[in-house]
Design a protein around this motif. Structure first.
Motif, PDB file in Angstrom:
ATOM      1  N   ILE A   1       0.683  -1.042   0.004  1.00  0.00           N
ATOM      2  CA  ILE A   1      -0.148   0.028  -0.019  1.00  0.00           C
ATOM      3  C   ILE A   1       0.951   1.337  -0.007  1.00  0.00           C
ATOM      4  O   ILE A   1       1.984   1.287   0.653  1.00  0.00           O
ATOM      5  CB  ILE A   1      -0.929   0.028   1.285  1.00  0.00           C
ATOM      6  N   LYS A   2       0.280   2.299  -0.654  1.00  0.00           N
ATOM      7  CA  LYS A   2       1.292   3.859  -0.873  1.00  0.00           C
ATOM      8  C   LYS A   2       0.120   4.586  -0.040  1.00  0.00           C
ATOM      9  O   LYS A   2      -0.929   4.561  -0.042  1.00  0.00           O
ATOM     10  CB  LYS A   2       1.584   3.965  -2.141  1.00  0.00           C
ATOM     11  N   VAL A   3       0.954   5.749   0.358  1.00  0.00           N
ATOM     12  CA  VAL A   3       0.275   6.927   0.707  1.00  0.00           C
ATOM     13  C   VAL A   3      -0.629   7.570  -0.249  1.00  0.00           C
ATOM     14  O   VAL A   3      -0.275   7.605  -1.506  1.00  0.00           O
ATOM     15  CB  VAL A   3       1.374   8.106   0.927  1.00  0.00           C
TER      16      VAL A   3
ATOM     17  N   ARG B   1       5.432  -4.518  10.041  1.00  0.00           N
ATOM     18  CA  ARG B   1       4.537  -3.979  11.017  1.00  0.00           C
ATOM     19  C   ARG B   1       4.528  -2.286  10.533  1.00  0.00           C
ATOM     20  O   ARG B   1       5.357  -1.809  10.239  1.00  0.00           O
ATOM     21  CB  ARG B   1       5.141  -3.993  12.269  1.00  0.00           C
ATOM     22  N   CYS B   2       3.284  -1.952  10.436  1.00  0.00           N
ATOM     23  CA  CYS B   2       3.095  -0.563  10.067  1.00  0.00           C
ATOM     24  C   CYS B   2       2.036   0.126  10.749  1.00  0.00           C
ATOM     25  O   CYS B   2       1.187  -0.713  11.461  1.00  0.00           O
ATOM     26  CB  CYS B   2       2.792  -0.410   8.521  1.00  0.00           C
ATOM     27  N   ALA B   3       2.250   1.249  10.740  1.00  0.00           N
ATOM     28  CA  ALA B   3       1.078   2.173  11.442  1.00  0.00           C
ATOM     29  C   ALA B   3       0.531   3.025  10.167  1.00  0.00           C
ATOM     30  O   ALA B   3       1.398   3.638   9.189  1.00  0.00           O
ATOM     31  CB  ALA B   3       1.890   3.187  12.405  1.00  0.00           C
ATOM     32  N   LEU B   4      -0.705   3.175   9.945  1.00  0.00           N
ATOM     33  CA  LEU B   4      -1.450   3.907   8.994  1.00  0.00           C
ATOM     34  C   LEU B   4      -2.157   5.099   9.649  1.00  0.00           C
ATOM     35  O   LEU B   4      -3.117   4.873  10.574  1.00  0.00           O
ATOM     36  CB  LEU B   4      -2.371   3.218   8.109  1.00  0.00           C
ATOM     37  N   ASN B   5      -2.006   6.142   9.264  1.00  0.00           N
ATOM     38  CA  ASN B   5      -2.871   7.550   9.523  1.00  0.00           C
ATOM     39  C   ASN B   5      -4.094   7.399   8.503  1.00  0.00           C
ATOM     40  O   ASN B   5      -3.545   7.737   7.182  1.00  0.00           O
ATOM     41  CB  ASN B   5      -1.835   8.666   9.461  1.00  0.00           C
TER      42      ASN B   5
ATOM     43  N   VAL C   1      -5.328   6.477   3.117  1.00  0.00           N
ATOM     44  CA  VAL C   1      -4.156   6.440   3.871  1.00  0.00           C
ATOM     45  C   VAL C   1      -3.470   7.891   3.588  1.00  0.00           C
ATOM     46  O   VAL C   1      -2.950   8.255   2.576  1.00  0.00           O
ATOM     47  CB  VAL C   1      -3.147   5.343   3.139  1.00  0.00           C
ATOM     48  N   ARG C   2      -3.297   8.612   4.636  1.00  0.00           N
ATOM     49  CA  ARG C   2      -2.681   9.718   4.884  1.00  0.00           C
ATOM     50  C   ARG C   2      -1.277   9.781   5.013  1.00  0.00           C
ATOM     51  O   ARG C   2      -0.396  10.516   4.291  1.00  0.00           O
ATOM     52  CB  ARG C   2      -3.174  10.725   5.846  1.00  0.00           C
ATOM     53  N   SER C   3      -0.697   8.728   5.789  1.00  0.00           N
ATOM     54  CA  SER C   3       0.893   8.650   5.863  1.00  0.00           C
ATOM     55  C   SER C   3       0.971   7.378   6.510  1.00  0.00           C
ATOM     56  O   SER C   3      -0.018   6.497   6.976  1.00  0.00           O
ATOM     57  CB  SER C   3       1.421   9.620   6.866  1.00  0.00           C
ATOM     58  N   ILE C   4       2.453   6.824   6.371  1.00  0.00           N
ATOM     59  CA  ILE C   4       2.652   5.490   6.694  1.00  0.00           C
ATOM     60  C   ILE C   4       3.904   5.463   7.493  1.00  0.00           C
ATOM     61  O   ILE C   4       4.773   6.145   7.144  1.00  0.00           O
ATOM     62  CB  ILE C   4       3.034   4.824   5.406  1.00  0.00           C
TER      63      ILE C   4
END
Length: 614
Positions: free
Chosen positions: A201-203, A236-240, A218-221
């Protein structure tokens, strides 16, 4: 590389992570007060290239432990040297295996508390525990938080493993992430975290939230606790996210590239643990864990009897809540009453099945076909059973867009709307259609066969089958009936004379009414109406409206004109009138007849074409 720690409570997992990274993963006040890990904790080192998931070791929090495990992770099983393997050591190892973790190592902790003999004994106990598992040959590292050199040796091993890790190997798959945390960051908004199970996935990409069916952006990663433009399999990721409030997302939800169907029934290949204490019976109540998701449900056996410990069988899981499980996903199943892990299930496919068909032979054959790991082979086996509804197959195997065109090879299959049929089966259907008409033609009074008589073929295939036979001139269509070419029912002399006169005078774009013919032929109108209705029964004419009859071929020509001109655009009565030269009133009669046959559909003051042939 993401490393999942596992092991019995108080065997030093959290202390080990702190010694490796300097981070205390017990973030909750209750955890610090009790000295007990309750929820998942996370830590990173080497600029985020190595991440740790610290899971609770107490049986009471097993649901949180399962939420921290993903198939793509590297396992580190922590076992205290003084205790040796304990109940949760075994259960955590079982869960790692059932989820599909393939590699890992073992940390023998608290070695400073015991002498070398006890350390040796603990190693032997560990080898017995891990025999015939993915850790049976895994290295064992003797560690102590008071001996930095022991931690350094383990750390070097992890770095070596990380250097061999290949990321982004399966990015062609659909993006899927299981949410394990959701929170709000002031000035940023809603953030969710989890492990990417597949895809990338991309911003600025959009995702679908399950089960809320909401679209988010997705606003930021952040991946591995570092800013990133892309997140991919295993990270592991955090998605805003934008487009959602915090109360709309929680642990157990999924974010996927495409909408996920809501299913509560799954056919799975169940593996019962060999040390589960009793046979599994039909309708056993269980806990079902799918990544970070959890629900309760029951096991429905597809064969009489019970499943012995150590056995494997295809069963149905009937869940109380929907899961986002797909083909190939691994489920962890725990016995509801015993509160212990029963086994695991690999998802074959998800579908709602009426209870009275659960054990039918045709359904068992369908499950076996869906279980085939090769998609083309699975499709072939399914199509040998019956026509395949492709949207269902695409959902069951979570195929990417375009895969259908490759699988539904026209050299092997006929595609009819959303259905595909093997070419051989299609030929059989056509031959049987032809035979039905031939059998009916033995009755010399027969005027043809209605479409609903061809019950050997599913209703959604019949129009295409019969249209092909008409195009091949093996059948004729007349007045909604199908007959052999040049087949005609016996006519009385009076009807034969009426038919002879009708053929010449009705062969017009605008067929005259029976009132006009009455004046022209000097025959009472009611006699013409009665005779024409008899000719309709025999398939010679089509009754379009009151006092209006058409030759089948003339009406077919009008329908073809409509397809040629307006197959993809709407048209009005005026456009139809001007193109055909038919008067407005008769044009309306014809269009209303075509609406009734499902050939066209009225939409406000226009019409659209629904079928290619009348």
């Amino acid at each position: 590389m993401i490393i999942t720690l596992a092991g019995h409570v108080d065997h030093g997992k959290t202390s080990l992570v702190k010694a490796l990274t300097g981070v205390d993963t017990d973030r909750l006040a209750q955890e610090k007060a009790r000295g007990l890990t309750i929820d998942l904790g996370f830590a990173y080192l080497d600029n985020g290239s190595i991440g740790f998931v610290d899971v609770p070791g107490h049986q009471k929090f097993i649901h949180n432990m399962v939420a921290g495990v993903a198939q793509q992770q590297y396992a580190m099983l922590a076992i205290a040297a003084d205790d040796g393997p304990m109940p949760q050591s075994r259960e955590h190892l079982d869960i790692l295996k059932l989820v599909g973790v393939k590699s890992g190592c073992i940390a023998l902790t608290k070695c400073d508390l015991v002498d070398p003999a006890r350390q040796q004994a603990a190693e032997e106990e560990i080898r017995q525990l891990t025999a015939n598992t993915f850790l049976d040959a895994a290295p064992i590292f003797k560690t102590s938080t008071s001996a930095p050199e022991s931690i350094s040796t383990l750390l070097q091993h992890l770095r070596d493993q990380n250097s061999q890790t290949i990321t982004g190997a399966e990015q062609a798959e659909e993006f899927r992430i299981a949410v394990d945390r959701a929170f709000v960051v002031k000035g940023i908004g809603v953030v969710v975290t989890g492990t990417v199970h597949s895809g990338s996935i991309k911003v600025e990409d959009t995702l679908q939230l399950f089960p809320a069916n909401k679209e988010v952006r997705v606003r930021s990663i952040r991946t591995q606790d570092m800013p990133a433009e892309i997140a991919q399999t295993g990270e592991r990721c955090a998605l805003n996210l934008s487009g959602i409030e915090l109360d709309e997302v929680r642990r157990g939800d999924w974010l996927t590239r495409y909408p996920t169907p809501h299913f509560k029934e799954f056919s799975v290949q169940l593996e019962v643990l060999d040390h589960f204490p009793r046979p599994v019976k039909h309708w056993t109540p269980v806990h079902i864990y799918h990544a970070t998701s959890h629900t309760t449900g029951k096991i429905a056996l597809l064969e009489p009897g019970r499943l012995a410990p150590g056995s494997s069988a295809v069963v149905d899981l009937v869940c109380d809540g929907p899961l986002a499980a797909r083909y190939g996903d691994q489920l962890v199943i725990r016995d509801f009453g015993l509160d212990t892990t029963l086994g695991g299930g690999k998802v074959i496919y998800a579908v709602t099945i009426p209870t009275n068909r659960r054990r039918s032979p045709i359904r068992r054959a369908e499950i076996e076909a869906y279980a085939d790991p090769d998609e083309a082979s699975a499709l072939r086996r399914l199509s040998q059973l019956s026509p395949v509804h492709m949207p269902k197959f695409v959902d069951a195997r979570h195929l990417m867009p375009g895969a259908l065109d490759t699988l539904a090879n026209p050299d092997a299959y006929v595609r009819v709307d959303d259905w595909i049929v093997q070419n051989a089966q299609w030929s059989d259907y056509k031959q049987t259609c032809l035979q039905v008409v031939k059998d009916a033609a033995r009755d010399t009074t027969s005027t043809g066969v209605k479409e609903n008589v061809f019950t050997h073929a599913p209703a959604y295939l019949r129009p295409r089958l019969l249209n092909e036979l008409v195009a091949e001139k093996k059948l004729e269509r007349a007045g909604g009936l199908y007959r052999l070419p040049n087949q005609a029912a016996d006519l009385t002399p009076q009807l034969a004379k009426l038919w002879e006169r009708a053929q010449a005078d009705l062969k017009n774009q605008q067929a005259p009414s029976t009132g006009d013919l009455s004046k022209q032929w000097n025959i009472p109108q009611h006699i013409i109406d009665t005779g024409f209705k008899e000719l309709v029964k025999r398939g010679f004419l089509i009754h379009v409206a009151k006092n209006r009859f058409y030759l089948p071929e003339q009406l077919q020509a009008i329908a073809q004109l409509i397809v040629d001109k307006w197959a993809t655009t709407a048209f009005s009565v005026k456009e139809f009138r001007d193109t055909t030269g038919i008067g407005r009133n008769v044009a309306i009669e014809i269009l209303e007849y075509l609406d009734g046959r499902g050939f066209t559909r009225r939409r406000d003051n226009e019409r659209i074409v629904l079928k290619e042939q009348l």
